[in-house]
Scaffold this motif. Sequence first.
Motif, PDB file in Angstrom:
ATOM      1  N   LEU A 222     -12.402   8.207  19.157  1.00  0.00           N
ATOM      2  CA  LEU A 222     -13.733   8.294  18.541  1.00  0.00           C
ATOM      3  C   LEU A 222     -13.802   9.460  17.566  1.00  0.00           C
ATOM      4  O   LEU A 222     -14.349   9.343  16.452  1.00  0.00           O
ATOM      5  N   ILE A 223     -13.227  10.603  17.972  1.00  0.00           N
ATOM      6  CA  ILE A 223     -13.231  11.773  17.090  1.00  0.00           C
ATOM      7  C   ILE A 223     -12.400  11.497  15.836  1.00  0.00           C
ATOM      8  O   ILE A 223     -12.785  11.851  14.716  1.00  0.00           O
ATOM      9  N   ILE A 224     -11.242  10.855  16.012  1.00  0.00           N
ATOM     10  CA  ILE A 224     -10.382  10.548  14.870  1.00  0.00           C
ATOM     11  C   ILE A 224     -11.095   9.625  13.888  1.00  0.00           C
ATOM     12  O   ILE A 224     -11.041   9.814  12.664  1.00  0.00           O
ATOM     13  N   VAL A 225     -11.795   8.616  14.419  1.00  0.00           N
ATOM     14  CA  VAL A 225     -12.516   7.688  13.543  1.00  0.00           C
ATOM     15  C   VAL A 225     -13.608   8.431  12.776  1.00  0.00           C
ATOM     16  O   VAL A 225     -13.781   8.256  11.558  1.00  0.00           O
ATOM     17  N   GLN A 226     -14.377   9.275  13.478  1.00  0.00           N
ATOM     18  CA  GLN A 226     -15.448  10.009  12.809  1.00  0.00           C
ATOM     19  C   GLN A 226     -14.902  10.959  11.750  1.00  0.00           C
ATOM     20  O   GLN A 226     -15.436  11.050  10.633  1.00  0.00           O
ATOM     21  N   VAL A 227     -13.836  11.691  12.099  1.00  0.00           N
ATOM     22  CA  VAL A 227     -13.241  12.605  11.126  1.00  0.00           C
ATOM     23  C   VAL A 227     -12.675  11.841   9.928  1.00  0.00           C
ATOM     24  O   VAL A 227     -12.804  12.269   8.779  1.00  0.00           O
ATOM     25  N   SER A 228     -12.060  10.693  10.182  1.00  0.00           N
ATOM     26  CA  SER A 228     -11.492   9.890   9.095  1.00  0.00           C
ATOM     27  C   SER A 228     -12.584   9.385   8.161  1.00  0.00           C
ATOM     28  O   SER A 228     -12.436   9.406   6.937  1.00  0.00           O
ATOM     29  N   VAL A 229     -13.698   8.940   8.749  1.00  0.00           N
ATOM     30  CA  VAL A 229     -14.811   8.472   7.918  1.00  0.00           C
ATOM     31  C   VAL A 229     -15.366   9.618   7.075  1.00  0.00           C
ATOM     32  O   VAL A 229     -15.639   9.464   5.878  1.00  0.00           O
TER      33      VAL A 229
END
Length: 446
Positions: free
Chosen positions: A155-162
Amino acid sequence: MSGKKKQLFRSWFCRIEHEIMLPFVTVGILVVCAFCAISVYNGYTEKLKDRKEYARTTIRGMEADIYYLQGKLSEEEIRQKYKFYHDPAVRIMAADGTVITGDEEIPDGNMELLYADSGNFLGWRLEYWMDKKSFENAILEEQNYVIVGAVASLLIIVQVSVFLAWSLTKPIRSMGAACKKLDENKDGFREYSFPETARKDEIGQLARTFENLLKNLDNYTKMEYTSRMSSALAHEIKNPLAGIRSGIQVLGGRAVKENEKLLCDSMLHEIDRVTGLINDLFTLSVKKENHRHVFPADAVLREVASIYAKECEQQNVAFKTDCAACEVFADENEMRQMLYNLLTNSMRAVSRDGTGKICLSVSSDGGMTTFCVSDNGKGMNEEELKRAREPFYTKSINGVGLGLAIVNRLIGQNHGKMEMESAPGCGTTVRLIFESRDEHEKDTDR
């Protein structure tokens, strides 16, 4: 997948934010999955090693107990002792193959033999079995925290990527929209502004450079348009104007009435003014070869001042000159044209009520010659000062926006530089700075 779906998928995937985000997310998922797999595998390996060690210790303990009972109890008594052994994972088989304790049936596919030994004096086979399915479920239960951590990491990776994709692509999308607008409106003169120019990083530098390129493109488009128009004007109008001027001069010599002579003089003045405008346009359209040489700067300044002094007197404007004896290395005719344009701009800016002042000066210092034209006119704000050198940019109702553009071009051809200072209500000061021939030759040698 149909062709329409493929096109929709391709248009979605080929957006720059998705091209940045998807690799980040993919790499993040692979890293988290690899970490989970390694963690589970290490837990499984360590737990299996401990279980095998426990099985070996258990069987060795039973072997030691049987060895201890040797000679003290009969085989039947020892059989009776182990018949109801409490550990279901242990299986004891007699030498004849009968099962003393444990499952009599052959273990199914879920059971795995961890340790076996038959070195006792009774010839019994002692086995320790493990239920693999139960063991694996226990491992997964112990690794629940790893799975929860992996989900949180994803979830953190997705948010940071976005966030990264949006932050990195925002200025690029803005520039892309500007390029699209530029392509859709090829014939219009436009203004471009990117808020990303305030950034201090490489993206800000890219935005500032791109904004300047677009502005230069507009200026280039204006210059190209002016070049074509002015060439036609210079060819088609200049020669007929010369004929008209000659005809008016002849008619003026034959005029008897005073008002007729004044009318002829006025028409000659207007024709000269139109010719001057055409020459200005022609200067923008044709890059003429300049002839730079050393000439007295003060002499040229006095000549120009003598022409404008009379006009300033008629317009009720105070005109002052300050000439220091010095020389300049430039094209003499182009030097005159630059001063004419600057003085014309000053005349348009100052008041005609007796308070207007214009000062023209020249000085030399350290091998540099400086022409200065200053006035106490209405001045320019920061935006006007920044755009003053652009072709056709003007705030004057009677101006055409070519004066400073011509000066900027001519001073570049003479390897000089122009400095401008202005503030609303405080007038404008323009300095034309030229190097001496000796300084120029030193720079060329270096």
